[in-house]
Design a protein around this motif. Sequence first.
Motif, mmCIF file in Angstrom:
data_model
loop_
_atom_site.group_PDB
_atom_site.id
_atom_site.type_symbol
_atom_site.label_atom_id
_atom_site.label_comp_id
_atom_site.label_asym_id
_atom_site.label_seq_id
_atom_site.Cartn_x
_atom_site.Cartn_y
_atom_site.Cartn_z
ATOM 1 N N ARG A 1 1.385 1.883 -4.405
ATOM 2 C CA ARG A 1 -0.017 2.278 -4.295
ATOM 3 C C ARG A 1 -0.845 1.941 -5.538
ATOM 4 O O ARG A 1 -1.944 1.402 -5.435
ATOM 5 C CB ARG A 1 -0.094 3.766 -3.990
ATOM 6 N N SER A 2 -0.328 2.219 -6.716
ATOM 7 C CA SER A 2 -1.115 2.038 -7.939
ATOM 8 C C SER A 2 -1.343 0.573 -8.299
ATOM 9 O O SER A 2 -2.309 0.250 -8.987
ATOM 10 C CB SER A 2 -0.463 2.766 -9.117
ATOM 11 N N LEU B 1 0.818 -1.221 0.000
ATOM 12 C CA LEU B 1 0.000 0.000 0.000
ATOM 13 C C LEU B 1 0.849 1.266 0.000
ATOM 14 O O LEU B 1 0.508 2.248 -0.657
ATOM 15 C CB LEU B 1 -0.932 0.001 1.217
ATOM 16 N N PHE B 2 1.940 1.257 0.738
ATOM 17 C CA PHE B 2 2.747 2.470 0.888
ATOM 18 C C PHE B 2 3.672 2.714 -0.302
ATOM 19 O O PHE B 2 3.766 3.842 -0.801
ATOM 20 C CB PHE B 2 3.566 2.392 2.180
ATOM 21 N N TRP C 1 -1.045 -2.098 -5.796
ATOM 22 C CA TRP C 1 -0.854 -2.734 -4.504
ATOM 23 C C TRP C 1 -1.391 -4.163 -4.456
ATOM 24 O O TRP C 1 -0.797 -5.016 -3.812
ATOM 25 C CB TRP C 1 -1.437 -1.882 -3.387
#
Length: 103
Positions: A26-27, A22-23, A29
């Motif tokens: 992000r695009s 997620l961190f 994940w």
Amino acid sequence: MVSLKFVIHYSFHFLVPLGIALFFFRSEWKKVYLILLLTMLVDLDHLLATPIFDSNRCSINFHPLHTYYAMGVYVIFLFYKKTRVVGIGLLLHMLADYLDCIL
């Protein structure tokens, strides 16, 4: 009662990879998280041991895919874009297993 060792071990196998996906990715994940989870297949080398599972055994440098030589290859994976996520997953797995050894 659930032990702290159990919580830490499985957090490193499921929650930390989710946070990384997620961190840092992000695009994409979901794809990255799936790859990170699939790196747990490295534990198939446990099938070569007798007994297959021993709660008192340290996996690090015992199972073939958990050796320092294998970890060196996993570090090399970090330098190539196509293998980077796999390298992250494998090294994170080794960290989880190492924490088991010291707890």
